[in-house]
Design an enzyme around this catalytic site. Structure first.
Site, PDB file in Angstrom:
ATOM      1  N   GLN A  74       0.832  -1.211   0.000  1.00 18.81           N
ATOM      2  CA  GLN A  74       0.000   0.000   0.000  1.00 18.81           C
ATOM      3  C   GLN A  74       0.871   1.269   0.000  1.00 18.81           C
ATOM      4  O   GLN A  74       0.475   2.298   0.531  1.00 18.81           O
ATOM      5  CB  GLN A  74      -0.952  -0.002   1.197  1.00 18.81           C
ATOM      6  CG  GLN A  74      -2.160  -0.913   1.012  1.00 18.81           C
ATOM      7  CD  GLN A  74      -3.057  -0.468  -0.140  1.00 18.81           C
ATOM      8  OE1 GLN A  74      -3.167   0.714  -0.446  1.00 18.81           O
ATOM      9  NE2 GLN A  74      -3.701  -1.423  -0.796  1.00 18.81           N
ATOM     10  N   SER A  75       2.023   1.191  -0.617  1.00 16.71           N
ATOM     11  CA  SER A  75       2.947   2.330  -0.642  1.00 16.71           C
ATOM     12  C   SER A  75       2.346   3.560  -1.327  1.00 16.71           C
ATOM     13  O   SER A  75       1.931   3.496  -2.496  1.00 16.71           O
ATOM     14  CB  SER A  75       4.217   1.905  -1.381  1.00 16.71           C
ATOM     15  OG  SER A  75       4.992   3.033  -1.717  1.00 16.71           O
TER      16      SER A  75
END
Ligand SMILES: *Cc1c(COP(=O)(O)O)cnc(C)c1O
Length: 328
Positions: A74-75
């Site tokens: 989920q960067s």
């Protein structure tokens, strides 16, 4: 003074700086201000786009056509690279870390929508991240492409420029509001924002203490990582500046269970601030740092401060990927 290298105009800046008056009234402490770097763009929201203004200018100046970068599944950084790559007509390959089959939600959904190539790796495989980067770099070179590698979070000597430039913006904000805040509070993960603000505030003569709340690792790690980024920056751009003496203040008491995982107290703070001020934090970065800041105030550590500034570095899409933690 050091002059800024070539950069692209990608972020919606200057971002607003405003006070949180209802929150301030609830606490017996300094006036709390918030620098809205969650408003640097819709799809490009957050702090990473400021670093990418410099990194992507460098990629283009070097004739590169393919961006390779890495991060958690989920960067926010990877999402910003994916979106900007699509906007600039560059190919993007993301190397994402996760131990379970990831759901196509939040940042990952956006990565997919904008057509990034995605490779998933386990945490264990990520221990060999350098080798993974080399593998793909070689792969693209063999195909006749020109890859440009961006480290996790865009934190390196070039990325540091993003928040050096932001420090100049803050200086103008403080002059306009006629304040001299004593502390700048932020979340730190890959260290580049912290490094940029440390050197940026020094270069622009802003007398302020930079207080970073770790969202992973410990204070010793950030002492090394931030110092490394500062040294890289110094070697590449500012040989006459001594970066060894800059203070690196990292509070590692609010990391919580793990990177990407927050305790119930962080979600409670996030919900309270959302309802009180209409400002939404995220559980991975800003929620932990904001919660840590409030605890410091409640414990009387900032008793002598009149104004402090929290840098809202974004993260909304990461929150949307953790909707099950919100219990609605
Ligand atoms: C990446 C990120 C941070 C941390 O910034 P670093 O420069 O990596 O330390 C803070 N907040 C959000 C929302 C982020 O995405």
């Amino acid at each position: 003074m050091v002059s800024l290298p070539e950069n692209l105009s990608l972020a919606q800046t200057p971002t607003p700086l405003h006070s949180l008056d209802r929150l301030t009234a609830q606490l017996n402490g300094p006036r709390i201000w918030i620098k809205r770097d969650d408003l640097t763009g819709c799809l490009t929201s957050g702090n990473k786009v400021r670093k990418l203004e410099f990194l992507l200018a460098d990629a283009i100046a070097n004739g590169c056509d393919t961006l390779i970068t890495s991060g958690g599944v989920q960067s926010n950084h990877c999402r910003a690279v994916a979106v900007l790559g699509a906007q600039l007509g560059l190919n993007v390959h993301l190397l994402l870390r996760s131990d379970i089959e990831p759901a196509p939600v939040g940042n990952l959904l956006l990565d997919q929508l904008v057509g990034a190539t995605i490779s998933h790796y386990s945490k264990q495989e990520f221990n060999q991240l350098d080798a993974i980067f080399s593998h793909w770099q070689e792969h693209y070179r063999e195909q006749g492409a020109k890859p440009y590698c961006i480290p996790t979070g865009g934190s390196n000597g070039m990325g540091v420029w993003g928040y050096i430039a932001a420090a100049e913006e803050l200086k103008a904000d403080f002059a306009r509001e006629n304040i001299s805040p004593s502390r700048l509070v932020l979340a730190t993960g890959s260290g580049g924002t912290q490094a940029g603000l440390i050197v940026g505030c020094a270069l622009h003569n802003i007398p302020i203490s930079i207080e970073a709340f770790a969202v992973c690792d410990n204070a010793a790690y950030f002492e090394r990582k931030v110092r490394d980024d500062l040294r890289q920056w110094q070697q590449q751009f500012a040989p006459h500046i001594d970066v060894e003496e800059f203070p690196i203040n990292t509070n590692d008491q609010y990391v919580g269970p793990d990177y990407g995982a927050a305790g119930p107290e962080v979600f409670a703070t996030l919900k309270e601030l959302a309802a009180l001020e209409g400002v939404i934090l995220d559980p991975v970065y800003t929620g932990k740092a904001f919660h840590g800041m409030l605890q410091q105030i409640r414990q009387g550590h900032y008793r002598d401060d009149t104004d402090i500034v929290f840098v809202h570095t974004g993260g909304l899409f990461g929150l949307l990927a953790q909707q099950d933690q919100l219990n609605y």
